[in-house]
Design a protein around this motif. Structure first.
Motif, short mmCIF file in Angstrom:
data_model
loop_
_atom_site.label_atom_id
_atom_site.label_comp_id
_atom_site.label_asym_id
_atom_site.label_seq_id
_atom_site.Cartn_x
_atom_site.Cartn_y
_atom_site.Cartn_z
N TRP A 77 -3.58 12.35 -17.43
CA TRP A 77 -3.83 11.20 -18.30
C TRP A 77 -5.29 10.78 -18.20
O TRP A 77 -5.99 11.16 -17.27
N GLU A 78 -5.69 9.97 -19.17
CA GLU A 78 -7.02 9.37 -19.19
C GLU A 78 -6.84 7.91 -19.56
O GLU A 78 -6.20 7.60 -20.57
N LYS A 79 -7.37 7.00 -18.74
CA LYS A 79 -7.20 5.57 -18.97
C LYS A 79 -8.49 4.83 -18.66
O LYS A 79 -9.30 5.27 -17.86
N GLN A 80 -8.62 3.66 -19.29
CA GLN A 80 -9.72 2.76 -18.96
C GLN A 80 -9.18 1.62 -18.11
O GLN A 80 -8.09 1.11 -18.37
N PHE A 81 -9.94 1.25 -17.10
CA PHE A 81 -9.61 0.14 -16.23
C PHE A 81 -10.77 -0.86 -16.27
O PHE A 81 -11.93 -0.45 -16.27
N SER A 82 -10.43 -2.14 -16.31
CA SER A 82 -11.46 -3.18 -16.33
C SER A 82 -11.17 -4.23 -15.28
O SER A 82 -10.01 -4.51 -14.97
N ALA A 83 -12.23 -4.83 -14.78
CA ALA A 83 -12.12 -5.95 -13.85
C ALA A 83 -13.18 -6.96 -14.23
O ALA A 83 -14.28 -6.59 -14.69
N THR A 84 -12.84 -8.23 -14.08
CA THR A 84 -13.79 -9.29 -14.40
C THR A 84 -13.88 -10.28 -13.26
O THR A 84 -12.97 -10.41 -12.45
N VAL B 297 -14.29 1.16 -16.19
CA VAL B 297 -14.38 2.57 -15.81
C VAL B 297 -13.36 3.37 -16.62
O VAL B 297 -12.29 2.87 -16.96
N ASN B 298 -13.74 4.58 -16.93
CA ASN B 298 -12.84 5.52 -17.60
C ASN B 298 -12.45 6.56 -16.56
O ASN B 298 -13.32 7.19 -15.96
N ILE B 299 -11.15 6.74 -16.35
CA ILE B 299 -10.67 7.65 -15.31
C ILE B 299 -9.77 8.72 -15.92
O ILE B 299 -8.90 8.44 -16.74
N ILE C 261 -9.25 13.37 -9.51
CA ILE C 261 -9.71 12.15 -10.17
C ILE C 261 -11.16 12.35 -10.57
O ILE C 261 -12.00 12.74 -9.75
N ALA C 262 -11.44 12.07 -11.84
CA ALA C 262 -12.80 12.17 -12.37
C ALA C 262 -13.01 11.00 -13.33
O ALA C 262 -12.05 10.37 -13.75
N GLY C 263 -14.24 10.75 -13.68
CA GLY C 263 -14.49 9.68 -14.65
C GLY C 263 -15.90 9.16 -14.58
O GLY C 263 -16.78 9.78 -13.97
N GLU C 264 -16.10 8.01 -15.21
CA GLU C 264 -17.41 7.39 -15.25
C GLU C 264 -17.28 5.89 -15.43
O GLU C 264 -16.28 5.41 -15.96
N THR D 277 0.82 -1.19 0.00
CA THR D 277 0.00 0.00 0.00
C THR D 277 0.87 1.25 0.00
O THR D 277 0.36 2.34 0.21
N GLY D 278 2.15 1.09 -0.24
CA GLY D 278 3.06 2.22 -0.24
C GLY D 278 2.73 3.19 -1.36
O GLY D 278 2.27 2.82 -2.42
N THR D 279 2.97 4.46 -1.10
CA THR D 279 2.69 5.48 -2.09
C THR D 279 3.97 6.22 -2.42
O THR D 279 4.94 6.18 -1.68
N SER D 280 3.94 6.90 -3.54
CA SER D 280 5.08 7.71 -3.95
C SER D 280 4.71 9.19 -3.90
O SER D 280 5.11 9.97 -4.75
N ILE D 281 3.93 9.56 -2.92
CA ILE D 281 3.45 10.93 -2.79
C ILE D 281 4.47 11.75 -2.01
O ILE D 281 4.91 11.35 -0.95
N ASN D 282 4.79 12.92 -2.54
CA ASN D 282 5.61 13.88 -1.82
C ASN D 282 4.65 14.75 -1.03
O ASN D 282 4.05 15.69 -1.57
N TYR D 283 4.48 14.44 0.25
CA TYR D 283 3.50 15.15 1.08
C TYR D 283 3.88 16.60 1.36
O TYR D 283 3.04 17.38 1.80
N ASP D 284 5.14 16.97 1.10
CA ASP D 284 5.52 18.37 1.23
C ASP D 284 4.92 19.19 0.10
O ASP D 284 4.62 20.37 0.25
N LEU D 285 4.72 18.55 -1.06
CA LEU D 285 4.21 19.21 -2.25
C LEU D 285 2.70 18.99 -2.44
O LEU D 285 1.97 19.92 -2.76
N ILE D 286 2.26 17.75 -2.23
CA ILE D 286 0.87 17.37 -2.50
C ILE D 286 0.15 17.13 -1.18
O ILE D 286 0.53 16.24 -0.42
N LYS D 287 -0.88 17.89 -0.94
CA LYS D 287 -1.58 17.82 0.35
C LYS D 287 -3.06 17.46 0.23
O LYS D 287 -3.67 16.99 1.18
N THR D 288 -3.67 17.68 -0.95
CA THR D 288 -5.12 17.50 -1.09
C THR D 288 -5.44 16.64 -2.31
O THR D 288 -4.65 16.56 -3.25
N ILE D 289 -6.62 16.04 -2.27
CA ILE D 289 -7.13 15.27 -3.40
C ILE D 289 -8.61 15.58 -3.59
O ILE D 289 -9.36 15.68 -2.61
N GLN D 290 -8.98 15.73 -4.84
CA GLN D 290 -10.39 15.94 -5.20
C GLN D 290 -10.82 14.72 -6.00
O GLN D 290 -10.24 14.40 -7.03
N ILE D 291 -11.83 14.01 -5.50
CA ILE D 291 -12.37 12.85 -6.21
C ILE D 291 -13.82 13.18 -6.56
O ILE D 291 -14.68 13.25 -5.68
#
Length: 190
Positions: free
Chosen positions: A147-154, A134-136, A105-108, A48-62
């Motif tokens: 970027w814009e990508k499609q993700f699928s799960a079955t 889903v398209n994200i 993050i946005a999509g449908e 579950t490790g992330t590569s987020i630089n928390y000094d630079l990135i503090k917020t997320i909008q979903i």
């Protein structure tokens, strides 16, 4: 006298075959070091490790991920949105915001399809595969990455079962897979 000399010679010979006391000490010390090394040094993997630089990135909008699939199950949209937000809330230190997030993050949901996966000897379907797509769209306001990508799960289920009976479990499995894929693509170093 001859027997005494023979006994002394035998004792000297048998002493030569026994290792010196220092060797036992070295072996004991080596065993202790190996035991301490094995118990003190552990390798742990954190998926579950992330590569987020928390000094630079503090917020997320979903944004709300709307269900735009031609066919869908009504609770699927809410399940997906809740799981996606929970994943970022639980696995990062990012603050959720309604507007202007450092990450966005946005999509449908674009697809929710089922099709026959396997056919039995009598010519009828024996396994049905369910796929969710889903398209994200992703934007990192601090680095300019977009970027814009499609993700699928079955997942699949036995054709003798009604979809309505297993749908909630199957959708939860696919949503978990999809949200993990999105998380890894956006903030994990994979």
């Amino acid at each position: 006298m001859a027997s005494t000399n023979t006994t002394t010679a035998q004792q000297r010979t048998s002493r030569r075959h026994l290792p010196p006391r220092r060797l036992y000490i070295y072996i004991g010390m080596l065993a202790a070091i190996v035991c301490l090394s094995l118990t003190a040094c552990t390798i742990s993997y954190k998926f579950t490790g992330t590569s987020i630089n928390y000094d630079l990135i503090k917020t997320i909008q979903i944004d709300k991920i709307a269900n735009r699939a031609p066919y869908g199950w009504a609770p699927m949209e809410a399940i997906f949105n809740n799981k996606l937000q929970d994943l970022y809330a639980n696995q990062t230190r990012l603050k959720m915001v309604k507007r202007g997030g450092d990450l966005h993050i946005a999509g449908e949901i674009t697809g929710y399809d089922q099709f026959n996966k396997a056919v039995s000897a009598d010519g009828f379907s024996s396994q049905v595969q369910l796929r969710m797509t889903v398209n994200i769209r992703f934007r990192n306001a601090k680095t300019g990455e977009t970027w814009e990508k499609q993700f699928s799960a079955t997942t699949q289920y036995d054709a003798s079962q009604q979809l309505a009976a297993v749908q909630e479990t199957l959708v939860n499995e696919m949503v978990k897979d999809l949200t993990d894929q999105i998380f890894n693509a956006t903030v994990a170093d994979w």
